[in-house]
Each structure stands twice: as structure tokens, then as C-alpha cells.
Write a protein that holds these residues in place. Sequence first.
Motif, PDB file in Angstrom:
ATOM      1  N   ASP A  28       0.826  -1.209   0.000  1.00 35.41           N
ATOM      2  CA  ASP A  28       0.000   0.000   0.000  1.00 35.41           C
ATOM      3  C   ASP A  28       0.858   1.257   0.000  1.00 35.41           C
ATOM      4  O   ASP A  28       0.536   2.250  -0.665  1.00 35.41           O
ATOM      5  CB  ASP A  28      -0.929   0.013   1.219  1.00 35.41           C
ATOM      6  CG  ASP A  28      -2.139  -0.897   1.050  1.00 35.41           C
ATOM      7  OD1 ASP A  28      -2.495  -1.218  -0.101  1.00 35.41           O
ATOM      8  OD2 ASP A  28      -2.731  -1.289   2.083  1.00 35.41           O
ATOM      9  N   THR A  60      -3.905   2.772 -10.209  1.00 37.60           N
ATOM     10  CA  THR A  60      -4.646   1.884 -11.103  1.00 37.60           C
ATOM     11  C   THR A  60      -4.150   1.975 -12.541  1.00 37.60           C
ATOM     12  O   THR A  60      -3.903   0.938 -13.180  1.00 37.60           O
ATOM     13  CB  THR A  60      -6.150   2.193 -11.042  1.00 37.60           C
ATOM     14  OG1 THR A  60      -6.643   1.893  -9.730  1.00 37.60           O
ATOM     15  CG2 THR A  60      -6.922   1.360 -12.062  1.00 37.60           C
ATOM     16  N   ILE A 104      -0.959  -0.033 -12.948  1.00 34.48           N
ATOM     17  CA  ILE A 104      -1.171  -1.483 -12.925  1.00 34.48           C
ATOM     18  C   ILE A 104      -1.788  -1.946 -14.236  1.00 34.48           C
ATOM     19  O   ILE A 104      -1.354  -2.944 -14.825  1.00 34.48           O
ATOM     20  CB  ILE A 104      -2.057  -1.867 -11.725  1.00 34.48           C
ATOM     21  CG1 ILE A 104      -1.311  -1.627 -10.411  1.00 34.48           C
ATOM     22  CG2 ILE A 104      -2.486  -3.331 -11.825  1.00 34.48           C
ATOM     23  CD1 ILE A 104      -2.160  -1.835  -9.170  1.00 34.48           C
ATOM     24  N   TRP A 121      -3.198  -9.226  -1.730  1.00 36.49           N
ATOM     25  CA  TRP A 121      -3.115  -7.863  -2.277  1.00 36.49           C
ATOM     26  C   TRP A 121      -2.991  -7.925  -3.793  1.00 36.49           C
ATOM     27  O   TRP A 121      -3.705  -7.225  -4.520  1.00 36.49           O
ATOM     28  CB  TRP A 121      -1.915  -7.148  -1.665  1.00 36.49           C
ATOM     29  CG  TRP A 121      -1.816  -5.689  -1.975  1.00 36.49           C
ATOM     30  CD1 TRP A 121      -2.278  -4.648  -1.215  1.00 36.49           C
ATOM     31  CD2 TRP A 121      -1.173  -5.089  -3.120  1.00 36.49           C
ATOM     32  NE1 TRP A 121      -1.984  -3.452  -1.820  1.00 36.49           N
ATOM     33  CE2 TRP A 121      -1.303  -3.685  -2.984  1.00 36.49           C
ATOM     34  CE3 TRP A 121      -0.519  -5.587  -4.234  1.00 36.49           C
ATOM     35  CZ2 TRP A 121      -0.787  -2.789  -3.925  1.00 36.49           C
ATOM     36  CZ3 TRP A 121      -0.016  -4.705  -5.177  1.00 36.49           C
ATOM     37  CH2 TRP A 121      -0.146  -3.318  -5.023  1.00 36.49           C
ATOM     38  N   LYS A 169      -5.738  -6.637  -6.699  1.00 40.91           N
ATOM     39  CA  LYS A 169      -5.329  -5.614  -7.668  1.00 40.91           C
ATOM     40  C   LYS A 169      -5.392  -6.143  -9.091  1.00 40.91           C
ATOM     41  O   LYS A 169      -5.885  -5.471 -10.004  1.00 40.91           O
ATOM     42  CB  LYS A 169      -3.924  -5.113  -7.354  1.00 40.91           C
ATOM     43  CG  LYS A 169      -3.785  -4.387  -6.036  1.00 40.91           C
ATOM     44  CD  LYS A 169      -4.555  -3.083  -6.031  1.00 40.91           C
ATOM     45  CE  LYS A 169      -4.311  -2.304  -4.732  1.00 40.91           C
ATOM     46  NZ  LYS A 169      -5.091  -1.042  -4.690  1.00 40.91           N
ATOM     47  N   ARG A 170      -4.891  -7.359  -9.305  1.00 39.23           N
ATOM     48  CA  ARG A 170      -4.822  -7.862 -10.678  1.00 39.23           C
ATOM     49  C   ARG A 170      -6.189  -8.230 -11.220  1.00 39.23           C
ATOM     50  O   ARG A 170      -6.465  -8.059 -12.400  1.00 39.23           O
ATOM     51  CB  ARG A 170      -3.838  -9.020 -10.794  1.00 39.23           C
ATOM     52  CG  ARG A 170      -4.269 -10.352 -10.206  1.00 39.23           C
ATOM     53  CD  ARG A 170      -5.035 -11.205 -11.241  1.00 39.23           C
ATOM     54  NE  ARG A 170      -5.016 -12.612 -10.889  1.00 39.23           N
ATOM     55  CZ  ARG A 170      -6.098 -13.329 -10.678  1.00 39.23           C
ATOM     56  NH1 ARG A 170      -7.304 -12.797 -10.740  1.00 39.23           N
ATOM     57  NH2 ARG A 170      -5.990 -14.609 -10.398  1.00 39.23           N
ATOM     58  N   GLY A 188     -12.011  -3.842  -4.754  1.00 33.04           N
ATOM     59  CA  GLY A 188     -10.943  -3.586  -5.705  1.00 33.04           C
ATOM     60  C   GLY A 188     -11.461  -3.028  -7.019  1.00 33.04           C
ATOM     61  O   GLY A 188     -10.874  -2.108  -7.603  1.00 33.04           O
ATOM     62  N   ALA A 225     -10.736   0.654  -8.824  1.00 35.37           N
ATOM     63  CA  ALA A 225     -10.199   0.708 -10.185  1.00 35.37           C
ATOM     64  C   ALA A 225     -11.123   1.475 -11.122  1.00 35.37           C
ATOM     65  O   ALA A 225     -10.681   2.352 -11.882  1.00 35.37           O
ATOM     66  CB  ALA A 225      -9.960  -0.708 -10.706  1.00 35.37           C
ATOM     67  N   VAL A 247       1.600  -7.647 -11.842  1.00 35.34           N
ATOM     68  CA  VAL A 247       1.420  -6.833 -10.633  1.00 35.34           C
ATOM     69  C   VAL A 247       2.515  -7.110  -9.612  1.00 35.34           C
ATOM     70  O   VAL A 247       3.070  -6.185  -9.017  1.00 35.34           O
ATOM     71  CB  VAL A 247       0.023  -7.078 -10.035  1.00 35.34           C
ATOM     72  CG1 VAL A 247      -0.141  -6.298  -8.732  1.00 35.34           C
ATOM     73  CG2 VAL A 247      -1.060  -6.679 -11.029  1.00 35.34           C
TER      74      VAL A 247
END
Length: 315
Positions: free
Chosen positions: A16, A22, A25, A111, A115-116, A147, A151, A303
Motif C-alpha cells: 500500500d 490503477t 497497474i 493484495w 489488484k490484478r 478492488g 479501479a 502486478v
Amino acid sequence: MNSAETLPYLSSAVLDRLAISTPEIVDEIERQISGQRRGEVWCAPKAAVWPGDDRYFMATLGVASVPPVLATKSLVVNPRNAARGLATINSLITLLDAETGLPLALVDGNWVTAKRTAALSAVAARRMARPDASSVAFIGCGVQARGHLEAFADLFPLREIRAFGRGKANRDALCELGRSRGLEAIPCDTAREAVEGADMVVSTVTLVPEPEPFLDANWLKPGSFTAITDLALPWLPATLRRFDRIVVDDLEQEKKMPKPMVDPALVAGDLTGLVCGDFVGRESPGEATAFVFRGMAVGDLAVAALAYVRARAVG
């Protein structure tokens, strides 16, 4: 070069603090997807084991040339963890130097997964959703929904979210997150109430125990985009013909799976083809489009490697 005694662990708190955005990524996943087409990135199909007692085990494997990293993810889903005060899903990513095989780091897999998964949806949404999409309905309100909210709020002019889920606490938490982003947040008592009229829909229904289909694609408005992260299991299969265009994450991976997520005859192509311009994600404003995916190793790879490179850069 690291030894087992000094191998760094990138926890969620550390990750974090890296403040990776975003767009960063999404761009990195797109770069590595394009690398697959050029023969610079190699990924194995997702492997999964279902022992029949509500647990679910999964692993991914991906290798990149730039940076030269091999990433493996091991993941366990166990609904009994709730009684232990633990998250239902827990995972770990191991990074090795792709040239030497020496260990580089361990990375918090939860995490990266959050995110992915949202970023893969965002990669598709960049090309398949209307750019003026301002409302999104969430079917399932857990980690993946949060998430996706983060995004999509970064990439679209959102004004409103709608939330439907089995757990009131998760639903209320998702609504509160939306309000913290300045959005109107509407808790819904039925899935149909959430879906009807929404510009975008995100379904992230928990897969254990396997859900009975209850979502009807005929509820969707013309021009909508739907991100389906749950293998389409909650969707009534006969209604998926409502979509004008369906894209899956990986056609080759789908061929190796015992059961396809959707009827292959309905699939226009996969994410690599979409990113590389083999076909368009949307041909008209009124098309209803969908991205259906089970997870790609390239997402975990991109990621985790991005986080590792950023962590090294900041010491």
C-alpha cells in the motif's frame, strides 16, 4: 541476490505504501499481455484442485523477460476460515530471478489478487465499456468488489454505485467506500434491482459453495458492460445470449479446462486479442458486452513484478 535468510516479504502494508496507481497497474498488465504475443512472456494455464469439502486450491505460473522474473502464486479458499477469524482466501506469490532461479522476494498474494483481478477487468473495460459510464452495480460485495470499485472510479466518471450481496456487513462497507469517493451508494435488496439500468455490472460471487445460477443477463440495459470474475456460475446460462459480445481471458487456457465458463460459440475472442487489436471490444453504443474470466497468470506476474521493482527503487 537474496538468500533464504534475507528474503524480503512485501506485505499488504508495504505494498500500500508503494502507492501504485490503477493506471500504472493496468498499463503494466497490458504491456505484459503484449509481451506474450511477442514471445517475451510465458504463462502456464491456471491449475486448480477441488477436494470436495468446500476448499479450493489454485496455482499460477508466469515468466517475464522485462523485468526477468518468474512468479508463482499459491492460493487456498476455505469458507471455514471465517469461524477461525481468518480471510476466506489466502495466497502467497514467490518471485525468482528468471535467469538464475535464485529467490527475489515473497509477496502478499491477497493484495496482488485483488489488484490484478480488478485491473484485468479494467483492461477489458477500457475497450468494451462506454467511456461515459457513470453507474456500476456490484453483485457480491467483498474484497474483489472493493478492488473493482477503486479501479473503475479511477478510470470512469462514476457518480453512482449499487450493491447487492449476501452479507449486509460487506454490502454496507462497500457503500461506505463508494461514499468516501464522493459517489451515491445504493444498497439493494435484490440482484435485479442492482443490475437494471446500470452502465456497468461487476459480479464477484463466492465460488464455494458453488452458487446456483440466479443472475439474468436480460436485466442488462443496452450499452452496458459486465465484468464476470466468478466463472459465470451465478449467471443463468441460457440468458448469456443477451450479450452482443463476450470476451474471455485466455482461449488456450479455456481449451484445457474441463468445463468452459460460457458456450464457446458466444465468445468473440480473448484478452490478448483485444489488447493487440485483433478485434474491437465495442462496435456501437448500444451493444451489451461482457468480459468473463477465471484468472490469468500474466496478471499476477505483472502486478507482483511491478511491486517488486517499485519496492527496490524506494529501498
